[in-house]
Design an enzyme around this catalytic site. Structure first.
Site, PDB file in Angstrom:
ATOM      1  N   SER A 269       0.833  -1.194   0.000  1.00 54.94           N
ATOM      2  CA  SER A 269       0.000   0.000   0.000  1.00 54.94           C
ATOM      3  C   SER A 269       0.879   1.260   0.000  1.00 54.94           C
ATOM      4  CB  SER A 269      -0.974  -0.046   1.183  1.00 54.94           C
ATOM      5  OG  SER A 269      -1.990   0.899   1.049  1.00 54.94           O
TER       6      SER A 269
ATOM      7  N   ASP B  20     -10.063  -5.863  -2.994  1.00 50.34           N
ATOM      8  CA  ASP B  20      -9.476  -4.768  -2.218  1.00 50.34           C
ATOM      9  C   ASP B  20     -10.411  -3.556  -2.268  1.00 50.34           C
ATOM     10  OD1 ASP B  20      -7.850  -2.529  -1.387  1.00 50.34           O
ATOM     11  OD2 ASP B  20      -6.071  -3.732  -1.831  1.00 50.34           O
TER      12      ASP B  20
ATOM     13  N   HIS C  91      -7.339  -6.051   1.212  1.00 51.01           N
ATOM     14  CA  HIS C  91      -6.157  -5.215   1.443  1.00 51.01           C
ATOM     15  C   HIS C  91      -5.371  -5.644   2.683  1.00 51.01           C
ATOM     16  CE1 HIS C  91      -4.086  -1.569   0.179  1.00 51.01           C
ATOM     17  NE2 HIS C  91      -4.051  -1.113   1.421  1.00 51.01           N
TER      18      HIS C  91
END
Length: 275
Positions: free
Chosen positions: A143, A221, A254
């Site tokens: 991320s 995600d 995620h």
């Protein structure tokens, strides 16, 4: 350097440590896994995402079995400076826990938020001086940390032999997380932001020293369309003639459950290039 704790795992040693950083002017924490056997070991630097510390990857990713098998060490630093007198923000996506791996130029962030300098200078010097590590390095992250891994690899190609990412913020100049952080840390001049945008750097040919870039993205995600935009990496790679292996996975979100599923692939990817 101060050792905070040590644990035995997969025949190797996991060390939690901290040191005073010249770049940030604060104590910075990190973990280091060293495999069993004789070194010096090549190593992977892992950069974590928003809200994380040095502990998230260390305890959740399940990377050390593969690292022991491939004889690769792993270094996981904290995501920002912390402590009394360090600027912060109530939001999760700015301030402590959200360093974005840039060197801030704006008040009140500039005195301590120097994460690019920290990772590419202070951290490397500290771990190579105190652990049995060879100066053969790879970098990866998730991320915000995926953004950091990609951009730092392309800005400092002499430091890293390989780069990969999980669910990276592919183009922070074109998503809310990046626009918020860059406005705060770097100011309103959007031209200055471009030096920290992975998709734009790839399009400029800045990744040419890497034979491939491995990126894994979960299709479940929640941030995929609004924040991550991996298709911008694909377009940039096609424009530059850069090899990019972008793998999309149905149902994965995620979280670290996604990373734990595919982290061994990334360790093997880097081990093959670290020699």
């Amino acid at each position: 350097m101060e050792t905070r704790a040590q644990h035995r795992i997969h025949g190797g040693t996991l060390t939690y440590a901290q040191h005073q950083s010249a770049a940030t002017g604060t104590l910075m924490r990190f973990s280091v896994f060293t495999p069993p056997g004789e070194g010096p070991f090549p190593y992977l630097i892992w950069l974590s995402g928003l809200t994380c510390t040095e502990d998230n990857f260390t305890t959740k990713a399940g990377a050390y079995g593969a690292a022991a098998q491939h004889r690769v060490a792993i270094v996981a630093p904290d995501t920002s400076p912390r402590g009394e007198g360090v600027a912060d923000d109530p939001a999760y996506d700015l301030g402590q826990g959200a360093g974005f791996y840039v060197d801030a130029t704006q008040a009140p962030w500039a005195p301590h938020f120097k994460m690019e300098s920290y990772v590419t200078r202070d951290l490397i010097e500290m771990v190579e001086h105190n652990f049995n590590l060879a100066p053969r390095r790879a970098i990866s992250g998730h991320s915000m940390g995926g953004h950091g891994a990609l951009t730092l690899a392309m800005k400092h190609p002499n430091l890293f032999r390989s780069v990969s990412a999980f669910a990276p913020i592919s183009s922070p100049t074109r998503c809310p997380w990046g626009e918020k952080a860059f406005s705060a840390y770097l100011g309103d001049d959007r031209e200055s932001w471009k030096a920290h945008d992975a998709a734009l750097l790839i399009a400029q040919g800045k990744a040419k020293s890497f034979d491939d870039i491995l990126v894994d993205q979960g299709l479940g995600d929640q941030f995929l369309e609004s924040q991550l935009k991996p298709e911008l990496l694909e377009a940039a790679a096609a424009q530059a003639g850069q090899r990019l292996t972008l793998r999309r996975h149905d149902g994965y979100d995620h979280s670290y459950f996604f990373m734990a599923t595919y982290i061994a692939d990334h360790v093997a990817f880097h081990a093959a290039r670290l020699g």
